[in-house]
Motif scaffolding. Sequence first.
Motif, PDB file in Angstrom:
ATOM      1  N   CYS A 177      43.761  96.764  72.708  1.00 52.07           N
ATOM      2  CA  CYS A 177      44.073  97.825  73.672  1.00 52.07           C
ATOM      3  C   CYS A 177      42.818  98.640  73.994  1.00 52.07           C
ATOM      4  O   CYS A 177      42.108  99.086  73.088  1.00 52.07           O
ATOM      5  CB  CYS A 177      45.148  98.730  73.082  1.00 52.07           C
ATOM      6  N   HIS A 205      42.618 101.591  74.981  1.00 47.88           N
ATOM      7  CA  HIS A 205      42.746 103.006  74.636  1.00 47.88           C
ATOM      8  C   HIS A 205      42.070 103.303  73.309  1.00 47.88           C
ATOM      9  O   HIS A 205      41.063 103.995  73.251  1.00 47.88           O
ATOM     10  CB  HIS A 205      44.239 103.404  74.603  1.00 47.88           C
ATOM     11  N   MET A 206      42.595 102.706  72.219  1.00 49.33           N
ATOM     12  CA  MET A 206      42.010 102.977  70.898  1.00 49.33           C
ATOM     13  C   MET A 206      41.924 101.734  70.032  1.00 49.33           C
ATOM     14  O   MET A 206      41.897 101.844  68.792  1.00 49.33           O
ATOM     15  CB  MET A 206      42.787 104.094  70.190  1.00 49.33           C
ATOM     16  N   GLY A 207      41.887 100.590  70.676  1.00 48.80           N
ATOM     17  CA  GLY A 207      41.570  99.372  69.925  1.00 48.80           C
ATOM     18  C   GLY A 207      42.690  98.736  69.134  1.00 48.80           C
ATOM     19  O   GLY A 207      42.452  97.838  68.316  1.00 48.80           O
ATOM     20  N   THR A 208      43.907  99.158  69.361  1.00 44.83           N
ATOM     21  CA  THR A 208      45.025  98.531  68.640  1.00 44.83           C
ATOM     22  C   THR A 208      45.208  97.085  69.101  1.00 44.83           C
ATOM     23  O   THR A 208      45.060  96.776  70.279  1.00 44.83           O
ATOM     24  CB  THR A 208      46.321  99.328  68.924  1.00 44.83           C
ATOM     25  N   TYR A 252      50.843 101.391  69.615  1.00 44.38           N
ATOM     26  CA  TYR A 252      50.314 102.643  69.043  1.00 44.38           C
ATOM     27  C   TYR A 252      50.743 103.873  69.837  1.00 44.38           C
ATOM     28  O   TYR A 252      51.323 104.808  69.277  1.00 44.38           O
ATOM     29  CB  TYR A 252      48.786 102.543  68.974  1.00 44.38           C
ATOM     30  N   HIS A 253      50.464 103.922  71.150  1.00 42.15           N
ATOM     31  CA  HIS A 253      50.839 105.092  71.953  1.00 42.15           C
ATOM     32  C   HIS A 253      51.678 104.714  73.159  1.00 42.15           C
ATOM     33  O   HIS A 253      51.935 105.522  74.020  1.00 42.15           O
ATOM     34  CB  HIS A 253      49.592 105.849  72.419  1.00 42.15           C
ATOM     35  N   GLY A 254      52.036 103.430  73.233  1.00 45.84           N
ATOM     36  CA  GLY A 254      52.992 102.998  74.255  1.00 45.84           C
ATOM     37  C   GLY A 254      52.421 102.762  75.642  1.00 45.84           C
ATOM     38  O   GLY A 254      53.187 102.654  76.604  1.00 45.84           O
ATOM     39  N   TRP A 255      51.119 102.692  75.782  1.00 46.15           N
ATOM     40  CA  TRP A 255      50.580 102.336  77.102  1.00 46.15           C
ATOM     41  C   TRP A 255      51.122 100.947  77.465  1.00 46.15           C
ATOM     42  O   TRP A 255      51.212 100.053  76.612  1.00 46.15           O
ATOM     43  CB  TRP A 255      49.045 102.294  77.094  1.00 46.15           C
ATOM     44  N   CYS A 286      51.726  98.653  74.289  1.00 46.48           N
ATOM     45  CA  CYS A 286      50.939  98.751  73.058  1.00 46.48           C
ATOM     46  C   CYS A 286      51.746  99.501  71.997  1.00 46.48           C
ATOM     47  O   CYS A 286      52.368 100.523  72.283  1.00 46.48           O
ATOM     48  CB  CYS A 286      49.629  99.479  73.342  1.00 46.48           C
TER      49      CYS A 286
HETATM   50  S1  FES Z   1      45.750 102.204  71.244  1.00 46.92           S
HETATM   51 FE1  FES Z   1      47.016 101.225  72.650  1.00 46.92          FE
HETATM   52  S2  FES Z   1      48.083 102.806  73.569  1.00 46.92           S
HETATM   53 FE2  FES Z   1      46.738 103.813  72.257  1.00 46.92          FE
END
Ligand code: FES
Length: 361
Positions: free
Chosen positions: A59, A61-64, A89-92, A87
Amino acid sequence: MATTAEYGLGPFTYPRGWFMVAEASEVEDGKVLPLRFFGTELALYRGQSGNLVLLDAICPHMGTNIARNTTSYVVLDGQVEGDSVRCPYHGWRFGADGRCDDIPYHDGPIPPKARLTKWQVEERYGCVWAWHDPEGGAPEYDLPAVPEWDDSAWVHWTIDHLGELDCHPQEVLDNMADAPHLGPIHGSTLAYFENELRDHVIIQRQGGGHRTLAADNTLLETDTFYTGPGILLSRLTGFYEALMLITHTPVDDGRIKAWHALLVKSENAVATEEDVATARGFQESSRLAFLQDFEVWSAKAPVFQILQIKSDGPFHKVREWYKQFYNPREEAAGRQEKMNGKYFTPWLEPAPDAVVAKGRY
Ligand code: FES
Ligand SMILES: [Fe+2]
């Protein structure tokens, strides 16, 4: 692991081409299948339209890793929405084109960098194939045609998952030119053997006795070809008419994943249950024959320079041909033109004209 750079193949670490990435039945509705190929974490899922989607899995956003999660409520509640995926982690949410199309806690514009690389995939013959191109181009050739797949006399294959192997794919490709291994490894006696290079295709025509796949004193003829660097098909006559698939895909530099499968022709217009059982048995013999090569590859040292003698097959030609996939696409036509043609192993007869005429590549 021996690397592409050590083999001196070209500037790209991983070759351009079509590669198998999964068996189609591994993709469960509503679930995301985690994969790793070409040194990249990937996510494969079937959208609600029925289409398969393959995206980079990390991802932005933060690498998930969107494909390697089992406990997030996003995953437990169903990660796939339409043809999009969320995703954990934060649902993007990312669409089938890889673009982020929803951030649940944010009303403003979505940053353009919020996207995952999308891969071109095809679902065919019970397999999922992905196009890999270090330059990001569209496919420059098609997947091989398998008309046998649509013929009801032929028993569909099941896919044998052979697992991963610390072996550079170059060593697997070398096998195409390797007539002298056929006796020691497979118990073959050789009646004829030749290679041909034809653009992105490499052909091996071989006929002879075979200890495991043909009865005493009958000829096992194999017309084997790679379509690009990763997909081998072999039309063979032994105990049965059959079509073998051996396919391998780079996982990391110097590591591959491999599969084997066999379509078998029955004597009936529509294969019966008995034919299916016979086909499964023949596929198992074929798998075991292939594992004879696999065992060597799993323990051999990498060879950057073959100690090649005159009576070996044309390894150096195969290696030169193989380089086209590790070099810019604009050079491919020139490289092919230089290499196209037939190559022979000095102590072996060339293939009979009738065999050459039958080839379908
Ligand atoms: S790491 Fe994927 S939505 Fe934040
Ligand atoms: Fe072999």
